[in-house]
Each structure stands twice: as C-alpha cells, then as structure tokens.
Design a protein around this motif. Sequence first.
Motif, PDB file in Angstrom:
ATOM      1  N   LEU A 193       0.755  -1.100   0.171  1.00 22.69           N
ATOM      2  CA  LEU A 193      -0.077  -0.119  -0.007  1.00 22.69           C
ATOM      3  C   LEU A 193       0.912   1.263   0.040  1.00 22.69           C
ATOM      4  CD1 LEU A 193      -2.909  -0.871   2.513  1.00 22.69           C
ATOM      5  CD2 LEU A 193      -2.930  -0.703   0.112  1.00 22.69           C
ATOM      6  N   SER A 194       2.001   1.071   0.874  1.00 23.37           N
ATOM      7  CA  SER A 194       2.822   2.364   0.827  1.00 23.37           C
ATOM      8  C   SER A 194       3.565   2.777  -0.554  1.00 23.37           C
ATOM      9  CB  SER A 194       3.874   2.254   1.891  1.00 23.37           C
ATOM     10  OG  SER A 194       4.716   3.124   2.067  1.00 23.37           O
ATOM     11  N   ARG A 195       3.976   1.536  -1.176  1.00 24.75           N
ATOM     12  CA  ARG A 195       4.489   1.671  -2.458  1.00 24.75           C
ATOM     13  C   ARG A 195       3.393   2.053  -3.547  1.00 24.75           C
ATOM     14  NH1 ARG A 195       6.705  -3.800  -5.076  1.00 24.75           N
ATOM     15  NH2 ARG A 195       8.054  -3.631  -2.973  1.00 24.75           N
ATOM     16  N   ALA A 196       2.399   1.753  -3.447  1.00 25.68           N
ATOM     17  CA  ALA A 196       1.454   2.173  -4.472  1.00 25.68           C
ATOM     18  C   ALA A 196       0.901   3.600  -4.168  1.00 25.68           C
ATOM     19  CB  ALA A 196       0.072   1.458  -4.330  1.00 25.68           C
ATOM     20  N   ARG A 197       0.845   4.143  -3.084  1.00 24.48           N
ATOM     21  CA  ARG A 197       0.914   5.409  -2.685  1.00 24.48           C
ATOM     22  C   ARG A 197       1.806   6.478  -3.153  1.00 24.48           C
ATOM     23  NH1 ARG A 197      -1.372   3.737   2.335  1.00 24.48           N
ATOM     24  NH2 ARG A 197       0.752   4.040   3.228  1.00 24.48           N
ATOM     25  N   ARG A 198       3.182   5.986  -2.927  1.00 28.73           N
ATOM     26  CA  ARG A 198       4.245   6.820  -3.472  1.00 28.73           C
ATOM     27  C   ARG A 198       4.223   6.771  -5.038  1.00 28.73           C
ATOM     28  NH1 ARG A 198       7.248   3.486   0.329  1.00 28.73           N
ATOM     29  NH2 ARG A 198       8.259   2.358  -1.384  1.00 28.73           N
ATOM     30  N   ARG A 199       3.949   5.548  -5.854  1.00 26.56           N
ATOM     31  CA  ARG A 199       4.022   5.585  -7.086  1.00 26.56           C
ATOM     32  C   ARG A 199       2.511   6.514  -7.751  1.00 26.56           C
ATOM     33  NH1 ARG A 199       6.749   2.008  -9.862  1.00 26.56           N
ATOM     34  NH2 ARG A 199       5.379   2.141 -11.572  1.00 26.56           N
ATOM     35  N   ALA A 200       1.631   6.553  -7.033  1.00 30.46           N
ATOM     36  CA  ALA A 200       0.404   7.359  -7.385  1.00 30.46           C
ATOM     37  C   ALA A 200       0.738   8.727  -7.364  1.00 30.46           C
ATOM     38  CB  ALA A 200      -0.640   7.012  -6.562  1.00 30.46           C
ATOM     39  N   ALA A 201       1.336   9.174  -6.158  1.00 26.42           N
ATOM     40  CA  ALA A 201       1.802  10.521  -5.855  1.00 26.42           C
ATOM     41  C   ALA A 201       2.785  10.913  -6.996  1.00 26.42           C
ATOM     42  CB  ALA A 201       2.699  10.642  -4.640  1.00 26.42           C
ATOM     43  N   ALA A 202       3.690  10.149  -7.569  1.00 27.26           N
ATOM     44  CA  ALA A 202       4.650  10.392  -8.353  1.00 27.26           C
ATOM     45  C   ALA A 202       3.887  10.249 -10.079  1.00 27.26           C
ATOM     46  CB  ALA A 202       5.781   9.457  -8.519  1.00 27.26           C
ATOM     47  N   GLU A 203       2.584  10.059 -10.156  1.00 26.66           N
ATOM     48  CA  GLU A 203       2.003   9.894 -11.211  1.00 26.66           C
ATOM     49  C   GLU A 203       2.491   8.589 -12.039  1.00 26.66           C
ATOM     50  OE1 GLU A 203       1.760  13.515 -13.368  1.00 26.66           O
ATOM     51  OE2 GLU A 203       0.704  14.609 -11.626  1.00 26.66           O
ATOM     52  N   LEU A 204       2.692   7.647 -11.463  1.00 28.25           N
ATOM     53  CA  LEU A 204       3.078   6.390 -12.013  1.00 28.25           C
ATOM     54  C   LEU A 204       1.967   5.403 -11.864  1.00 28.25           C
ATOM     55  CD1 LEU A 204       6.971   6.226 -10.810  1.00 28.25           C
ATOM     56  CD2 LEU A 204       6.252   7.105 -13.011  1.00 28.25           C
ATOM     57  N   GLU A 205       2.071   4.272 -12.957  1.00 30.15           N
ATOM     58  CA  GLU A 205       1.114   3.310 -12.810  1.00 30.15           C
ATOM     59  C   GLU A 205       1.329   2.539 -11.553  1.00 30.15           C
ATOM     60  OE1 GLU A 205      -0.125  -0.662 -15.066  1.00 30.15           O
ATOM     61  OE2 GLU A 205       1.373   0.441 -16.009  1.00 30.15           O
ATOM     62  N   SER A 206       0.300   2.223 -10.582  1.00 23.91           N
ATOM     63  CA  SER A 206       0.303   1.616  -9.169  1.00 23.91           C
ATOM     64  C   SER A 206      -0.871   0.537  -9.133  1.00 23.91           C
ATOM     65  CB  SER A 206       0.106   2.556  -8.378  1.00 23.91           C
ATOM     66  OG  SER A 206      -0.910   3.331  -8.248  1.00 23.91           O
ATOM     67  N   THR A 209      -5.800  -0.582  -4.756  1.00 25.87           N
ATOM     68  CA  THR A 209      -5.890  -1.106  -3.373  1.00 25.87           C
ATOM     69  C   THR A 209      -6.545  -2.492  -3.263  1.00 25.87           C
ATOM     70  OG1 THR A 209      -5.885   1.324  -2.734  1.00 25.87           O
ATOM     71  CG2 THR A 209      -6.797  -0.105  -1.324  1.00 25.87           C
ATOM     72  N   ALA A 210      -7.695  -2.740  -3.854  1.00 31.14           N
ATOM     73  CA  ALA A 210      -8.388  -3.920  -3.979  1.00 31.14           C
ATOM     74  C   ALA A 210      -7.319  -5.111  -4.111  1.00 31.14           C
ATOM     75  CB  ALA A 210      -9.648  -3.748  -4.775  1.00 31.14           C
ATOM     76  N   ILE A 211      -6.802  -5.091  -5.176  1.00 24.88           N
ATOM     77  CA  ILE A 211      -6.066  -6.216  -5.398  1.00 24.88           C
ATOM     78  C   ILE A 211      -4.874  -6.400  -4.427  1.00 24.88           C
ATOM     79  CG2 ILE A 211      -4.015  -7.072  -7.286  1.00 24.88           C
ATOM     80  CD1 ILE A 211      -5.482  -5.398  -9.425  1.00 24.88           C
ATOM     81  N   ILE A 212      -4.296  -5.201  -3.798  1.00 24.50           N
ATOM     82  CA  ILE A 212      -3.343  -5.397  -2.853  1.00 24.50           C
ATOM     83  C   ILE A 212      -3.992  -6.054  -1.588  1.00 24.50           C
ATOM     84  CG2 ILE A 212      -1.805  -4.077  -1.182  1.00 24.50           C
ATOM     85  CD1 ILE A 212      -1.373  -2.050  -3.541  1.00 24.50           C
ATOM     86  N   VAL A 213      -5.221  -5.765  -1.210  1.00 26.29           N
ATOM     87  CA  VAL A 213      -5.872  -6.384   0.012  1.00 26.29           C
ATOM     88  C   VAL A 213      -5.949  -7.803  -0.353  1.00 26.29           C
ATOM     89  CG1 VAL A 213      -8.019  -6.427   1.227  1.00 26.29           C
ATOM     90  CG2 VAL A 213      -6.732  -4.140   0.705  1.00 26.29           C
ATOM     91  N   ILE A 214      -6.305  -8.049  -1.639  1.00 27.52           N
ATOM     92  CA  ILE A 214      -6.608  -9.578  -2.062  1.00 27.52           C
ATOM     93  C   ILE A 214      -5.464 -10.296  -1.740  1.00 27.52           C
ATOM     94  CG2 ILE A 214      -7.279 -11.194  -3.808  1.00 27.52           C
ATOM     95  CD1 ILE A 214      -9.307  -9.308  -4.944  1.00 27.52           C
ATOM     96  N   ARG A 215      -4.367 -10.005  -2.151  1.00 28.04           N
ATOM     97  CA  ARG A 215      -2.936 -10.416  -1.990  1.00 28.04           C
ATOM     98  C   ARG A 215      -2.505 -10.568  -0.724  1.00 28.04           C
ATOM     99  NH1 ARG A 215       1.019  -7.385  -6.434  1.00 28.04           N
ATOM    100  NH2 ARG A 215      -0.161  -7.937  -8.309  1.00 28.04           N
ATOM    101  N   GLY A 216      -2.839  -9.687   0.268  1.00 27.63           N
ATOM    102  CA  GLY A 216      -2.543  -9.715   1.612  1.00 27.63           C
ATOM    103  C   GLY A 216      -3.369 -10.674   2.225  1.00 27.63           C
ATOM    104  N   ALA A 217      -4.760 -10.930   1.671  1.00 30.19           N
ATOM    105  CA  ALA A 217      -5.720 -12.054   2.424  1.00 30.19           C
ATOM    106  C   ALA A 217      -5.174 -13.416   2.199  1.00 30.19           C
ATOM    107  CB  ALA A 217      -7.096 -11.370   1.899  1.00 30.19           C
TER     108      ALA A 217
END
Length: 395
Positions: A193-206, A209-217
């Motif tokens: 989630l932290s990596r996705a937020r950083r990439r989104a802030a840099a306007e990169l493909e991330s 969140t739903a996929i990340i939560v599924i992976r964690g589950a």
Amino acid sequence: MNRESGILSLVLTRVRSGDVGRMPVVLALVVIAVVFQALNPVFLTSRNLSDLLMQCAAMGTISLGIVLVLLIGEIDLSVGSMSGVAAAILTVGAVQLQWPFVLAIGAAVAAGGIVGAVYGLLRSTLGLPSFVVTLAGLLGLLGVQLWVLGDAGSINLPFDSWIVQFAQQMYLPPWLSYVLSAATALAYTATLLSRARRRAAAELESTRTAIIVIRGALLLVGLAGGSWYLNLSRGVGLMFVLFVVLVVVAHLALTRTRWGRSVFAVGGSIEAARRAGIRVDRVVVSVFVLCSVLAATGGILAAARLAAANQSTGAADTNLNAIAAAIIGGASLFGGRGSAFAALLGVVVIQAISSGFTLINLSSSVQYMVTGAVLVFAVALDAVTRRSRLGTGRT
C-alpha cells in the motif's frame, strides 16, 4: 469478460518480455508435490513437511550467501568447505576446549568473515577471478578443517546442549505461529500500500488497493493454513524461522538500503556503477564477507542439527546444492537480477526432491540426475528470459 481477457493479456505480455517472476519455481514445487504424493502418501503429511523445512535451514542459509555473490556477478565455490570449517571450530571449541557455546559460535562466524574479506580483497585489488580464488579457498579450507579436527576426526555435541535442542527439538508454539502469520501478512500489505501511494503521488502506474488487499488476504490464508497443518504434528521449527528471518533481513537490505542498490548496480554493470560514484571495491568485499559468514552460520546449524562434526561435514554435495538452490530459486548467473527469497524457494525445491526420493527408496544417483536436470532447466530459463528482456529493452 473484457477485464479477464485484459488481465490474461497483461500476464502473457509480461511472460513474453521475460518477466516470469517466481512462477517457474512455484510450478516446479506443485509438480514435485503431486508426483511424490502419488508415489508415497507420506510426502505431504504434516510431520514430513515439518522435518523437510527443518532440513532446509542450514543449506538455505548457505545458499543465501550464494545469492548475494551471484547478484554482483561473482561466485563462491568454497561455501561448503567454509561451513565444514565453522562446524569444526564449533565442536572443537565447545567440546575439547570447553569454551562457552557463544564464544565457539563467535569464533566460527569470525573465521567466515576473515575468509570472505580475503576473497573480496583478492578479487577487488588484484582482479583475480572469483572462480579461481574460491576454488583455491575450497582446497585450503578442506585442509584447515582436517587440521582443526585433528586426530579425533569426528566430534559429537552434547545432546542436552541448547544449540542441539534448538536445531532438533524447538518449535514455535501454535499460537505464536498464527500471530507471526498475521503480522507477516499485515506487514506485506502495508508495504504494498505504501509503495502504491508513492507511485500514485509520482503519477506512475500503481497497483489498485483492492488487488493489494486480496494479495494480503491470500498470504494470510496461506501462512495461517500452513501453520495449522504443520501444527498437527511438530509445528514450525525455530531453526527454520531463523532462516526465514535471515532471508527477510537480506531482502530488506537489498531493497531498502543504499548498499542494496549498489549491489544490483555492480551486478548490472561494474563500469557503470563505478562511473555513478559507487565504491565497487567496498561492495565486492562486503558481499564476499557476508557470503562466507552465512556459510559459516549454515555450518553451525548443520552441526547442531546432526549434533556432530566430522571430516565430511560440508563436503560431498554441499557446494553444488547451495549453488543449485540459488539458481533454481531465480538468482541470475549473469548478475544484477535476483532476490533473497531465491534461497528460500530454491532450497525447498532441492530438499523436496531429496525427501521424495528418500521416501520412495530410490538411489542417490537418480536424485543427482534429477537435480541436475532441474538446474539445467533453471539456467536455460534464465538465459531465455534474459534474451527476451534484452529484446524488449527491460534489462
């Protein structure tokens, strides 16, 4: 339907470009499990899997050092001999010289650090090929091991000592295995989630969140389910937990530190790394030191597991299996690509093959041939995917 076809198209595109990830290792483990379970139903029992994981710890620790040297495009052929020397120092120091175990372990690990520093200095200052340097070290360390053991030849560790108990009898309490499973899944999810937020802030493909939560589950279900199944017999061994901790620490060092970025840079191109201001010599020396220290640690764990050290400790196929595990797990022979988790995945494959052949009473000759075939396949896959990455500009 369009979404499913889009995901499939994305997966196929990544595979064609050489980004296969850990898919081949996972598929290999599935095939191994299915084949050996069909041949002997004992293979996937909780007791056998618990023993298999404990057997992975010593060899996996040695293989972790091999992963590090492969990342900088080098090799260490003496890790087996280094592990034998460390086991000899441990047993002679603790049994014959009556040192405290902590002192004997410290001496064995320090010996590994000294040997690794010598390798690194010879490679970085004189430019000697690591293949030649570590091959000479293999021969020299064999002599050191025989000299340390002396006339005794074989020395047994006390079965009631804490280090032998740690390697043979200590397992996580069931509740703690579940707590660690949950903590691992939460940490993994938070990291993504932290990596996705950083990439989104840099306007990169991330990643969404739903996929990340599924992976964690899914990770939580896998870890908790695996812990539950292992707890049906002995549980999760502390020695295997130590190995996993070493893998995680190495992974964090490689991915979250300046040193780790320098390791990948040196493995990608020494000249480019030097022009970028990286102290290549220091990186090379540090990696060889860590490799030998991990080899010594693996030798200590192996001696504790067997409660003994002798003239054949660290010999035979230790070198080959450690190197094979690193390559099978995904570390590239060409340098610059790989992960600390390659040691974990690769050693599980190696030990699963060994355990399976033992259960079906096949000779070691067949085991060596099958392991060799798997190694050739892994190297060929590495070469093919590297060529694909070059063709698509991903390397």
